[in-house]
Design an enzyme around this catalytic site. Structure first.
Site, PDB file in Angstrom:
ATOM      1  N   ASP A 173       0.779  -1.252   0.000  1.00  0.00           N
ATOM      2  CA  ASP A 173       0.000   0.000   0.000  1.00  0.00           C
ATOM      3  C   ASP A 173       0.810   1.302   0.000  1.00  0.00           C
ATOM      4  O   ASP A 173       1.807   1.413   0.713  1.00  0.00           O
ATOM      5  CB  ASP A 173      -0.851   0.102   1.264  1.00  0.00           C
ATOM      6  CG  ASP A 173      -1.613  -1.140   1.592  1.00  0.00           C
ATOM      7  OD1 ASP A 173      -1.563  -2.101   0.839  1.00  0.00           O
ATOM      8  OD2 ASP A 173      -2.263  -1.131   2.648  1.00  0.00           O
ATOM      9  N   GLU A 186     -10.516  -2.233   4.242  1.00  0.00           N
ATOM     10  CA  GLU A 186      -9.176  -1.729   4.528  1.00  0.00           C
ATOM     11  C   GLU A 186      -8.994  -0.342   3.891  1.00  0.00           C
ATOM     12  O   GLU A 186      -9.737   0.046   3.000  1.00  0.00           O
ATOM     13  CB  GLU A 186      -8.117  -2.679   3.960  1.00  0.00           C
ATOM     14  CG  GLU A 186      -8.223  -4.102   4.505  1.00  0.00           C
ATOM     15  CD  GLU A 186      -7.046  -4.990   4.092  1.00  0.00           C
ATOM     16  OE1 GLU A 186      -6.375  -5.518   4.984  1.00  0.00           O
ATOM     17  OE2 GLU A 186      -6.813  -5.160   2.882  1.00  0.00           O
TER      18      GLU A 186
HETATM   19  C1  FRU Z   1      -3.942  -3.596   2.698  1.00  0.00           C
HETATM   20  C2  FRU Z   1      -3.304  -4.019   4.010  1.00  0.00           C
HETATM   21  C3  FRU Z   1      -3.630  -3.006   5.079  1.00  0.00           C
HETATM   22  C4  FRU Z   1      -2.513  -3.197   6.041  1.00  0.00           C
HETATM   23  C5  FRU Z   1      -1.359  -3.474   5.121  1.00  0.00           C
HETATM   24  C6  FRU Z   1      -0.349  -4.435   5.692  1.00  0.00           C
HETATM   25  O1  FRU Z   1      -3.270  -4.028   1.575  1.00  0.00           O
HETATM   26  O2  FRU Z   1      -3.713  -5.324   4.360  1.00  0.00           O
HETATM   27  O3  FRU Z   1      -4.901  -3.156   5.644  1.00  0.00           O
HETATM   28  O4  FRU Z   1      -2.303  -2.054   6.816  1.00  0.00           O
HETATM   29  O5  FRU Z   1      -1.885  -4.017   3.942  1.00  0.00           O
HETATM   30  O6  FRU Z   1       0.793  -4.482   4.903  1.00  0.00           O
END
Ligand code: FRU
Length: 509
Positions: A44, A230
């Site tokens: 992300d 998310e």
């Molecule tokens: C989304 C996610 C988020 C988390 C991150 C962990 O892709 O699962 O919710 O903060 O990636 O790397």
């Protein structure tokens, strides 16, 4: 989330590792225009913000491997969203109790004292499910810095499960998006899995960005949009209130929402009397295969710019044995709302990279595969408009092949009768039995289709009908496959314009 909070990964170690091992990354592995991790794994986008005259973008980062692992925040800065300079790792999972299981996603803003504030999720130890099983807890933490070095706040975590009402869980409680209101106070939205196993977005407020108060549930999943949500983002745009988020475990709905991990946009308003968020409409943000976890920022000149991870958890197993980097971001997009729909367009700064224009107007295309002199390449900006040569005898199908040679190609097919677009990368050189095609339906005028294709070494981003719909995919195709062909069933008239896009090195500033 994926491990119980673990050993500490010191910041100095990750900085030393990346500065040494990034030298082993073959630059030919990197796209020209899309941001990749300095070394190792990226997911992300985080902390997308304007600070001291430059745009900062952090990212979920495991420098040590091309797989997801101990989450650090990688760091890059840019003046134009295209050429990025890497800075050293910003934060590492080095506080065993607060974030030893990872520094998960979050956001950033500038404090009144001129410091840069990062708000992130710490994956902390010490959680327990009702059945007694030991699990992580996710808590919200802060780090303060000068745009280069960041120090974790001694009061961490600033938001934890003790602030949550009954019906929330601490095991999935992450991805704070912080912003400042016009009265100088702060808000943040955080994703949470409710006890009924459905996602919800929680709202918090603060006077100083360090002491937080729970305000309530901003939005709750009724089961229509997957399970956990998310990476929420919440902002006003063109008179509408938008809530962007990335649901997990979705079931497909027609050709609008695909199964698995999606990124969706609620377009709505805030009720004047109750202050509640009222979604009016929901849409997919991108209809491609590789797109997830959006985050936006507001530029000083008032543009809302969105970035996203150009990958998706459902298709991440395509890393090659010798690859030293994995993952990339989309080219940041200017977004707007027109007639209650989200429109997206590559940042205007990309236009400064265009060279060597080749253009054709009114090309007649019929039942043969056609290529055009000068229309080829793997780092290009291609603009195409197609329409029936005779409106009384409409064409049945238009197909574009790109990244093409005798062995490989990726195709985009359009059937105006159904308004159906289909991307297909089955023959792009992938040796994995992953998902390789996806469809979506265009709305409005269906005979004429215009699109812009931004093609970079390892990926393609399509913008249809002035940005009303987009499709983003990665492709592993060898660079020698640089052909482009057009095909029609029926008779088409086509305008084509192509520019080469220059990479980071030969930019004329
Ligand atoms: C989304 C996610 C988020 C988390 C991150 C962990 O892709 O699962 O919710 O903060 O990636 O790397």
């Amino acid at each position: 989330m994926r491990q119980v909070a673990g050993p500490s990964f010191p910041l100095w170690e990750s900085r030393g590792y990346e500065s040494h091992f990034s030298n082993y990354v073959d630059e030919a592995e990197r796209p020209f225009l899309h941001l990749t991790p300095l070394v190792g794994w990226m997911n992300d986008p985080n902390g997308f913000s304007y600070y001291e005259g430059r745009y900062h973008l952090f990212y979920q980062y495991n420098p040590y491997d091309t797989k997801w692992g101990p989450m650090h925040w990688g760091h890059a800065v840019t003046d134009d969203f295209i050429h990025w300079d890497y800075l050293p790792v910003a934060i590492a999972p080095d506080m065993p109790y607060d974030d030893g299981g990872g520094c998960f996603s979050g956001s950033a803003l500038t404090l009144p004292n001129g410091k840069h504030l990062l708000m992130y999720t710490g994956v902390a130890a010490g959680g327990r499910r009702v059945d007694g099983k030991a699990v992580d807890r996710q808590v919200q933490c802060l780090a303060v810095g000068d745009g280069h070095d960041y120090h974790k706040y001694e009061g961490n975590p600033v938001i934890d499960e003790q602030m949550l009402p009954e019906g929330c869980t601490a095991e999935h409680f992450r991805d704070p998006k912080i912003w400042q209101e016009s009265d100088g106070t702060y808000r943040c939205v955080v994703a949470n899995l409710a006890a009924d196993e459905l996602g919800q977005i929680l709202l918090f407020s603060s006077d100083d960005a360090f002491h937080w108060k729970y305000e309530g549930v901003l939005a709750k999943n009724d089961g229509t949009y997957g399970a956990m949500w998310e990476c929420p983002d919440y902002f006003e745009l063109n008179g509408k209130q938008l809530l962007l988020l990335s649901p997990q475990d979705m079931l497909p709905v027609a050709h609008e929402f695909h199964g698995g991990n999606n990124s969706i946009a609620f377009i709505g308003h805030v009720d004047d009397e109750t202050g509640a968020y009222v979604p009016e409409h929901c849409q997919t943000i991108d209809h491609g295969i590789d797109f997830y976890a959006t985050q936006t920022m507001l530029t000083p000149d008032g543009r809302r710019i969105m970035v996203a991870w150009m990958q998706n958890w459902d298709t991440v197993s395509s890393v090659g044995p010798d690859d030293r980097i994995y993952g990339q971001m989309i080219i940041p997009r200017e977004i707007s709302v027109v007639d209650d729909k989200l429109y997206q367009w590559p940042v205007r700064e990309l236009n400064t990279r265009r060279r060597n224009r080749v253009a054709y107007e009114g090309v007649r295309l019929d039942d043969t595969l056609m290529s055009l002199d000068g229309i080829s390449g793997r780092c290009i900006d291609l603009n195409v408009t197609v329409r029936s040569a005779d409106v009384n005898n409409p064409y049945r199908e238009f197909t574009l092949w790109f990244a093409q040679d005798e062995t490989f190609h990726t195709s985009l097919r359009y059937r105006p009768g159904k308004g159906e677009l289909k991307i297909n990368r089955t023959r792009s050189g992938s040796r994995r039995a992953l998902l390789h095609h996806r469809k979506c339906i265009v709305t409005g005028e269906r005979d004429e289709l215009n699109f812009r294709l931004i093609l970079d070494r390892k990926c393609a981003e399509f913008f249809f009908n002035d940005g009303e719909q987009t499709i983003s995919i990665t492709i592993p195709t060898a660079q020698a496959a640089d052909g482009i062909s057009f095909f029609a069933e029926g008779n088409i008239v086509m305008d084509v314009e192509k520019f080469d896009l220059t990479g980071a090195d030969d930019i004329v500033r």
